[in-house]
Enzyme design. Structure first.
Site, mmCIF file in Angstrom:
data_model
loop_
_atom_site.group_PDB
_atom_site.id
_atom_site.type_symbol
_atom_site.label_atom_id
_atom_site.label_comp_id
_atom_site.label_asym_id
_atom_site.label_seq_id
_atom_site.Cartn_x
_atom_site.Cartn_y
_atom_site.Cartn_z
ATOM 1 N N CYS A 111 0.835 -1.192 0.000
ATOM 2 C CA CYS A 111 0.000 0.000 0.000
ATOM 3 C C CYS A 111 0.875 1.249 0.000
ATOM 4 C CB CYS A 111 -0.956 0.082 1.179
ATOM 5 S SG CYS A 111 -2.173 -1.213 1.190
ATOM 6 N N ARG A 168 4.407 -0.737 -4.352
ATOM 7 C CA ARG A 168 3.936 -1.089 -3.012
ATOM 8 C C ARG A 168 2.570 -1.790 -3.048
ATOM 9 N NH1 ARG A 168 6.746 1.243 1.022
ATOM 10 N NH2 ARG A 168 5.053 0.787 2.439
ATOM 11 N N TRP A 222 -2.613 -2.834 -1.847
ATOM 12 C CA TRP A 222 -2.282 -4.268 -1.907
ATOM 13 C C TRP A 222 -3.193 -4.909 -0.871
ATOM 14 C CZ3 TRP A 222 -0.176 -8.188 1.214
ATOM 15 C CH2 TRP A 222 0.404 -9.260 0.539
ATOM 16 N N ASN A 270 -2.071 2.463 5.338
ATOM 17 C CA ASN A 270 -1.149 1.369 5.047
ATOM 18 C C ASN A 270 -0.918 0.616 6.359
ATOM 19 O OD1 ASN A 270 2.458 1.375 4.471
ATOM 20 N ND2 ASN A 270 1.016 -0.284 4.309
ATOM 21 N N GLY A 271 -1.016 -0.714 6.328
ATOM 22 C CA GLY A 271 -0.798 -1.482 7.558
ATOM 23 C C GLY A 271 -2.020 -2.317 7.886
ATOM 24 N N GLU A 274 17.964 -18.319 -4.512
ATOM 25 C CA GLU A 274 17.567 -17.015 -5.031
ATOM 26 C C GLU A 274 17.181 -17.127 -6.510
ATOM 27 O OE1 GLU A 274 16.702 -14.353 -3.843
ATOM 28 O OE2 GLU A 274 17.091 -12.740 -5.247
ATOM 29 N N LYS A 331 13.598 -16.004 -8.074
ATOM 30 C CA LYS A 331 13.449 -15.031 -9.171
ATOM 31 C C LYS A 331 12.508 -15.567 -10.236
ATOM 32 C CE LYS A 331 14.863 -12.795 -7.204
ATOM 33 N NZ LYS A 331 14.581 -11.604 -6.480
ATOM 34 N N GLU A 362 8.830 -15.820 -9.013
ATOM 35 C CA GLU A 362 8.201 -14.521 -8.789
ATOM 36 C C GLU A 362 7.690 -13.901 -10.084
ATOM 37 O OE1 GLU A 362 11.597 -12.606 -6.647
ATOM 38 O OE2 GLU A 362 10.037 -11.590 -5.531
ATOM 39 N N HIS A 403 17.405 -38.435 -2.724
ATOM 40 C CA HIS A 403 16.648 -38.910 -1.553
ATOM 41 C C HIS A 403 15.150 -38.617 -1.681
ATOM 42 C CE1 HIS A 403 20.360 -40.030 0.318
ATOM 43 N NE2 HIS A 403 20.842 -38.805 0.136
ATOM 44 N N LYS A 456 6.292 -5.056 -3.049
ATOM 45 C CA LYS A 456 7.718 -4.950 -2.772
ATOM 46 C C LYS A 456 8.016 -4.886 -1.285
ATOM 47 C CE LYS A 456 11.983 -3.379 -4.317
ATOM 48 N NZ LYS A 456 12.389 -4.771 -4.495
#
Ligand code: G6P
Length: 607
Positions: A2, A27, A76, A100-101, A480, A484, A487, A503, A602
């Protein structure tokens, strides 16, 4: 997660608000809206979808707004699906807010207000705050806000306007980020500086509970008791061009290309007499000698940088390192003690899970050292010691250059730790450091070899699932690489330690499952090659990422990606680039939304 903006000045604010919101779209981007003072009313326009596909189209259909003050939001979703109604600003005829939050006690507040005769139309927690403000409103905005925030539990930053207080903005925060920007004859509020960098570089950082009353002439800060607080002006170090695409098709590609510079900026000022130094943040050799254990926490890519750190620290400094996913750390009763060091890694410095891990570390009494990319962020301010990674603003949701400098931070830390504890002598430490300083050039070379990544991308773009394998540092890095790809290309992938494959996971291998082997560690090369052979013989298409000089058996590797060479220890910094670019070109081939992947944000400021 947000984005909040606000403007008050003499210009028509609609365009400024929308522009600032676009700068904050990383955001969150599932809906957006603005509320402005139009005549003697508050006018709200909001819509589901991205700014371009929703809000802007709706604004185009409205008569152009003349307002000179207002607030805006890009969302978001956490409470309630993305929809016009759940979009912010939220309020009624006399109060409008952006938030936001997460308000943890919103159900209780809502029940209380329903009892008082209020009705609710959205599914958001934010509406409870808007209506509580309305309920508490006594004509004095700062008193009303103080009374209201005293009743809120959770993390929030709020931008608020009151119809009766025309062309004034109010803002308050607790744990979620918020700044007040200073212009000439105009003022701003924003979640972070990138929103308003093109308008001003000067800003205030409100602390938790401080209430900002903003007019076009300036801002007054009040504490919860109504006392005026003096605050210092901060100057943003980032340049406006750093937050623009600068001719690249995507921010991600631009940020990949910025990695050599980001690394140089982060490393060079910290090298003193040929060895990394942590003096700037107060971390002395004596402290480094005394720590019993090192804990590292972070989320997503930041946690993966911690994994690289673990391998490097344990290898050269010989001290136990535990890497934790921040959201797990708090709830698994960690064994951290006051004799340990807790390292917190975060690009934004605002990730809620990471922030709560830091707070727990402080409660336990451990020393805390943060590596953050945003000066003045919550984690930067909360940690006992903080060293900035100097990547500049990272806009693409998928982290590249921030991960790179987080890894660089880990190498600097490991080298200084090993030196302070007598595990590396001065000559060896200087040798590693000078090799570390050569990495930016090697990264540039990797970036220039883009055809190899494009070729492989075209071969894996139709896969529905793939595996990354590696051993040692190659395994830490491949986590990583796998993230990537997931995502941004939405191809499922997993990263596996090469030796662990047999295994269980090898049962998944068939012609449809490409395997990417990261094989840069010379002492493990033959072992990883055997793992590649095992999957090849079960039908997998194999891609081997290796050093220029590696002897690759063409019978086992369908495609080979070659990299310039350095010491084994430092190879992850080089090998990160092909993994990033492979994900980028695969997502490009699949026509994915690269900078703003679905469902992601993000900076995740909720737990
Ligand atoms: C989000 C982002 C990731 C990022 C993680 C940690 O999940 O999508 O790319 O790595 O947060 O963010 P931080 O700002 O704490 O580094």
């Amino acid at each position: 997660m947000c984005g909040i903006v606000g403007y008050v000045g003499e210009k028509a604010c609609e365009r400024i608000l929308v522009n600032a919101l676009k700068n904050l779209e990383y955001r969150g981007y599932d809906s957006a809206g603005i509320a402005v003072f139009e005549g003697d009313k508050i006018k709200t326009v909001k819509a589901k979808g991205s700014i371009d596909s929703g809000l802007s189209l709706k604004l185009d259909r409205e008569p152009s707004l003349k307002a000179v003050a207002g607030i805006g939001h890009t969302r978001w979703a956490t409470h309630g699906e993305p929809s016009d109604i759940n979009a912010h600003p939220i309020g009624n005829a006399r109060i409008s807010i952006v938030h936001n939050g997460i308000i943890e006690n919103y159900r209780k507040i809502k029940a209380f207000l329903i009892d008082k005769g209020y009705s609710f139309e959205s599914q958001t927690d934010t509406e409870a705050v808007a209506k509580l403000l309305d309920y508490n409103y006594n004509g004095n905005p700062t008193e009303t806000i103080a009374q209201t925030v005293a009743q809120l539990e959770g993390a929030y930053s709020l931008g608020i306007i009151f119809r009766e207080h025309k062309n004034k903005l109010f803002a308050v925060r607790k744990e979620s980020p918020l700044i007040v920007g200073i212009g000439r004859g105009e003022m701003y509020i924003a979640s972070d500086m990138t929103a308003i960098l093109e308008y001003t570089k000067e800003y205030y950082l409100p602390d938790a509970g401080e209430i900002a009353e903003v007019t076009r002439d300036g801002v007054t800060f009040f504490d919860i008791h109504g006392n005026v607080i003096e605050k210092e002006i901060n100057i943003a170090e980032w340049d406006v061009t750093a937050a623009q695409k600068g001719g690249y098709e995507h921010f991600m590609l631009k940020e990949i290309h910025e990695q050599p510079a980001a690394l140089k900026n982060t490393l060079t000022p910290r090298i003193s007499d040929g060895i990394p130094s942590f003096e700037e943040c107060g971390l002395t050799d004596e402290m480094l000698r005394n720590y019993k254990n090192i804990y590292i926490v972070g989320c997503g890519s930041a946690m993966h940088a911690g994994m690289v750190g673990k391998y490097v620290i344990e290898d050269i400094a010989r001290i136990p390192v535990t890497v934790d996913i921040a959201s797990e750390f708090k709830y698994r009763k960690p064994l951290l003690t006051k004799d340990d060091l807790l390292i917190i890694i975060s690009q934004s410095g605002e990730t809620a899970d990471t922030l709560s891990a830091l707070k727990l570390g402080k409660e336990i009494g451990a020393d805390t050292l943060a590596a953050v990319n945003v000066t003045g962020s919550s984690i930067d301010r909360e940690a006992k010691m903080s060293m900035k990674t100097l990547a500049g603003p990272e806009i693409s949701v998928c982290s590249t250059k921030a991960y790179m400098v987080q890894c660089a931070f880990m190498y600097m830390f490991a080298l200084r730790l090993a030196y302070a504890r007598g595990r590396l002598d001065e000559a060896k430490c200087k040798e590693y450091t000078s090799k570390l300083l050569e990495i930016p050039e090697l990264i540039q070379e990797c970036i220039d070899r883009k055809e190899q990544y494009q070729r492989v991308a075209s071969k894996i773009m139709n896969a529905s699932s793939l595996l990354y394998i590696g051993r040692g540092l190659d395994y830490a890095l491949s986590m990583e690489g796998s993230l990537k790809l997931k995502e941004i290309s939405y191809i499922h992938s997993e990263s596996y330690a090469g030796g662990e494959l047999k295994h269980g996971t090898i049962s998944l291998i068939d012609e449809e499952m490409p395997v990417i082997a990261v094989a840069t560690q010379t002492y493990l090369y033959s072992k990883t090659s055997s793992n590649v052979e095992q999957v090849k013989s079960r039908g997998a298409k194999t891609i081997v990422i290796c050093r220029d000089g590696a002897d690759v058996n063409s019978n086992i590797a369908d495609y080979v990606v070659r990299l310039p060479e350095t010491d084994d220890l430092l190879m992850p910094l080089v090998a990160a680039v092909p993994l990033q670019m492979l994900a980028y070109y695969t997502a490009l081939d699949r026509q994915c939304s690269i900078d703003k992947p679905r469902n992601l944000a993000k900076s995740v400021t909720v737990e």
